[in-house]
Design a protein around this motif. Structure first.
Motif, PDB file in Angstrom:
ATOM      1  N   TRP A 295     -40.314  17.575 118.016  1.00 11.45           N
ATOM      2  CA  TRP A 295     -40.888  16.499 117.398  1.00 11.45           C
ATOM      3  C   TRP A 295     -42.482  16.585 117.878  1.00 11.45           C
ATOM      4  CZ3 TRP A 295     -37.862  12.284 115.203  1.00 11.45           C
ATOM      5  CH2 TRP A 295     -36.418  12.397 115.181  1.00 11.45           C
TER       6      TRP A 295
ATOM      7  N   SER B 185     -45.752   5.083 114.238  1.00  9.80           N
ATOM      8  CA  SER B 185     -44.738   4.811 115.151  1.00  9.80           C
ATOM      9  C   SER B 185     -43.546   4.067 114.864  1.00  9.80           C
ATOM     10  CB  SER B 185     -45.273   4.215 116.544  1.00  9.80           C
ATOM     11  OG  SER B 185     -45.743   2.778 116.086  1.00  9.80           O
TER      12      SER B 185
ATOM     13  N   ILE C  45     -36.372   8.987 116.481  1.00 10.10           N
ATOM     14  CA  ILE C  45     -36.328   9.634 117.832  1.00 10.10           C
ATOM     15  C   ILE C  45     -35.611   9.018 118.797  1.00 10.10           C
ATOM     16  CG2 ILE C  45     -38.255   8.486 118.874  1.00 10.10           C
ATOM     17  CD1 ILE C  45     -39.461  11.180 119.325  1.00 10.10           C
TER      18      ILE C  45
ATOM     19  N   ARG D  80     -41.838  10.224 123.506  1.00  8.16           N
ATOM     20  CA  ARG D  80     -40.832  11.091 123.367  1.00  8.16           C
ATOM     21  C   ARG D  80     -40.891  12.375 122.476  1.00  8.16           C
ATOM     22  NH1 ARG D  80     -39.264   6.158 124.480  1.00  8.16           N
ATOM     23  NH2 ARG D  80     -37.025   5.611 125.370  1.00  8.16           N
ATOM     24  N   CYS D  81     -42.159  12.449 121.897  1.00  8.08           N
ATOM     25  CA  CYS D  81     -42.578  13.495 121.157  1.00  8.08           C
ATOM     26  C   CYS D  81     -42.923  15.037 122.071  1.00  8.08           C
ATOM     27  CB  CYS D  81     -43.542  13.179 119.992  1.00  8.08           C
ATOM     28  SG  CYS D  81     -42.791  12.167 118.795  1.00  8.08           S
TER      29      CYS D  81
ATOM     30  N   THR E 119     -43.986  12.784 112.851  1.00  5.75           N
ATOM     31  CA  THR E 119     -44.186  11.376 112.627  1.00  5.75           C
ATOM     32  C   THR E 119     -45.691  11.055 112.748  1.00  5.75           C
ATOM     33  OG1 THR E 119     -42.321  10.919 113.992  1.00  5.75           O
ATOM     34  CG2 THR E 119     -43.722   9.126 113.750  1.00  5.75           C
TER      35      THR E 119
ATOM     36  N   GLU F  69     -45.587   2.018 119.800  1.00  9.24           N
ATOM     37  CA  GLU F  69     -46.319   3.259 119.831  1.00  9.24           C
ATOM     38  C   GLU F  69     -46.047   4.067 120.952  1.00  9.24           C
ATOM     39  OE1 GLU F  69     -50.203   3.846 117.325  1.00  9.24           O
ATOM     40  OE2 GLU F  69     -50.593   2.865 119.350  1.00  9.24           O
TER      41      GLU F  69
ATOM     42  N   GLY G 211     -41.244   6.391 112.973  1.00  6.31           N
ATOM     43  CA  GLY G 211     -40.670   7.396 113.534  1.00  6.31           C
ATOM     44  C   GLY G 211     -39.666   7.017 114.753  1.00  6.31           C
ATOM     45  N   LEU G 212     -39.789   5.736 115.433  1.00 12.25           N
ATOM     46  CA  LEU G 212     -39.094   5.030 116.715  1.00 12.25           C
ATOM     47  C   LEU G 212     -37.720   5.378 116.559  1.00 12.25           C
ATOM     48  CD1 LEU G 212     -39.460   4.380 119.387  1.00 12.25           C
ATOM     49  CD2 LEU G 212     -39.552   1.831 118.714  1.00 12.25           C
TER      50      LEU G 212
ATOM     51  N   ALA H  23     -42.665   5.843 121.084  1.00 11.86           N
ATOM     52  CA  ALA H  23     -42.700   7.148 120.173  1.00 11.86           C
ATOM     53  C   ALA H  23     -43.603   8.211 120.615  1.00 11.86           C
ATOM     54  CB  ALA H  23     -43.028   6.781 118.711  1.00 11.86           C
TER      55      ALA H  23
ATOM     56  N   TYR I 137     -45.991  14.494 116.964  1.00 11.58           N
ATOM     57  CA  TYR I 137     -46.458  12.839 116.597  1.00 11.58           C
ATOM     58  C   TYR I 137     -47.993  13.381 116.162  1.00 11.58           C
ATOM     59  CZ  TYR I 137     -47.160   8.038 116.192  1.00 11.58           C
ATOM     60  OH  TYR I 137     -47.497   6.529 116.168  1.00 11.58           O
TER      61      TYR I 137
ATOM     62  N   LYS J  34     -32.277  11.917 117.901  1.00 12.04           N
ATOM     63  CA  LYS J  34     -33.262  12.988 118.846  1.00 12.04           C
ATOM     64  C   LYS J  34     -32.502  14.483 118.631  1.00 12.04           C
ATOM     65  CE  LYS J  34     -36.898  14.316 121.219  1.00 12.04           C
ATOM     66  NZ  LYS J  34     -37.043  13.988 122.678  1.00 12.04           N
TER      67      LYS J  34
END
Length: 413
Positions: free
Chosen positions: A117, A100, A107, A162-163, A97, A156, A103-104, A159, A119, A111
């Motif tokens: 994942w 953000s 994800i 969570r990566c 990603t 942001e 990708g949000l 995202a 970022y 997921k």
């Protein structure tokens, strides 16, 4: 590996650093043998749902711009739909990603579609958005924009956290991501920007290039290419040209780029009687960008705030053209490797003027100094900032997160 890259900008039209990073990394990963697919927000004026860029397919999703909530909700929904379309028929190994909001949605709701994942944090979106607001001056909609800034920061953070890993382009961005979003060292990774060493190279005949671009042959030429927005410090650069106006060696400044600041710059140039010395070029096509770098005596990076890396800096350096930059963001990290004289003592107009004059005076006193500095500029880019090197670094990160190995010892470069 099968790699999906998610972005709010398109690789099909390179108009800034984010587009350049997306296109170069996607193309280089593809050439390295990976199956790379892009999912991006539909660019303005180009409604094609799917395009091919350097043999990489780009799927696009459309968003609503009626209001900020509609923009966010449609981005979440439509990015997931495009994500599902792009991954049809393959098993995704890694999702990358770059912004953000792109990708949000995936994800949050997909997921499980990929085991890893990553970022790539090119900048902090809410800080860039906030920099476009003129702080301290009353303006309509200020409360709404403050809420929009807060929302971008929350999106942001959601995202990034969570990566599995967050890659940044400089020590400056490393510290910002830690401070703003609390990402620990062990989950951070360093991936600087780069320049295409084949495309950006020193000129064989600078005089011929100046002639082709219709630049003055007997004057000192300064060049910069920036989005015309306040954080770029272009107003201060115009002010610096007022101070440089009295220099015996006539200096002309050429500014490439478009943006909302253009009317203010035009007014300032006229007000200070600099119409013969400062020129707004508008958008500079890719096929001319190298020539402007090669033709300039100096490239100037007058950034006022938030320089996450600065691809312009390394592209100019790859052409053997010294860059004078303000002590802002990541610029000092790059220029200090070449010569600290290239870093100005401040970011205002007088500081820029003094910094530019110091370098030009050194060149006039010792012509060999320019050749030495030019060779040093190219050597640093070849050593540290090539796309081949950065792609290899990214590949190693992708293999690491794909294998499920624990994060290595994160630390700034």
């Amino acid at each position: 590996m099968n790699v999906l890259m998610l972005s709010e900008v398109s690789a099909a039209s390179v108009i800034g650093g984010a587009e350049r990073m997306l296109r170069e990394l996607a193309s280089n990963l593809h050439r390295a043998g990976h199956d790379v697919r892009l999912v991006v927000r539909e660019p303005a004026g180009d409604p094609r749902p799917q395009v091919n860029v350097d043999e990489v397919t780009e799927w696009r999703y459309r968003v609503s711009r009626r209001s900020d909530p509609a923009f966010v909700l449609s981005s979440l929904r439509e990015s997931v739909h495009a994500f599902d379309t792009a991954r049809a028929g393959i098993t995704v190994d890694v999702v990358i990603t770059l912004q953000s909001l792109a990708g949000l949605g995936p994800i949050l709701f997909r997921k499980e579609a990929a085991p890893a994942w990553v970022y790539l944090c090119l900048s902090l979106a809410h800080e860039e958005y906030r920099s476009r607001l003129h702080g301290g001056r009353p303006q309509p909609g200020r409360l709404r924009r403050s809420l929009a800034t807060w929302l971008r920061r929350r999106i942001e953070r959601a995202a990034l956290r969570r990566c599995d890993r967050v890659s940044v382009m400089s020590n400056f961005m490393w510290r910002r991501v830690q401070h703003v979003h609390g990402i620990p060292d062990r989950r951070l990774h360093m991936l600087p920007g780069a320049a295409d060493l084949t495309r950006f190279h020193p000129a064989e005949d600078r005089a011929e290039i100046r002639k082709a671009l219709k630049l003055p042959a007997g004057k000192t030429v300064l060049f910069t290419v920036r989005n015309l927005v306040p954080r770029m410090g272009l107003e201060n650069l115009v002010e610096a040209m007022r101070a440089l106006h009295a220099d015996p060696n006539e200096i002309e400044l050429f500014i490439g780029g478009e943006g909302p600041l253009r009317p203010a710059l035009e007014t300032s140039i006229r007000t200070h009687h600099l119409t013969e010395r400062v020129h707004l070029l508008g958008f500079v096509p890719e096929d001319q960008l190298t020539q402007y770098y090669q033709a300039a005596d100096l490239v100037v990076m007058p950034t006022y705030e938030l320089e996450g890396f600065g691809l312009v800096t390394v592209e100019a350096l790859a052409c053997g053209t010294p860059v004078v930059g303000t002590p802002v963001g990541a610029t000092p990290e790059i220029l200090a490797r070449i010569d600290p004289v290239l870093i100005t003592e401040g970011r205002d107009g007088p500081a820029l003027a003094r910094g530019i004059r110091t370098v030009l005076t050194r060149f006039e006193a010792n012509p060999a100094e320019r050749r030495r500095l030019s060779a040093r500029c190219r050597a640093i880019v070849e050593e540290l900032y090539s796309w081949a090197r950065q792609t290899s670094t990214l590949e190693a990160l992708l293999h690491e997160v794909r294998s499920g190995r624990g994060a290595g010892e994160g630390r700034p470069a």
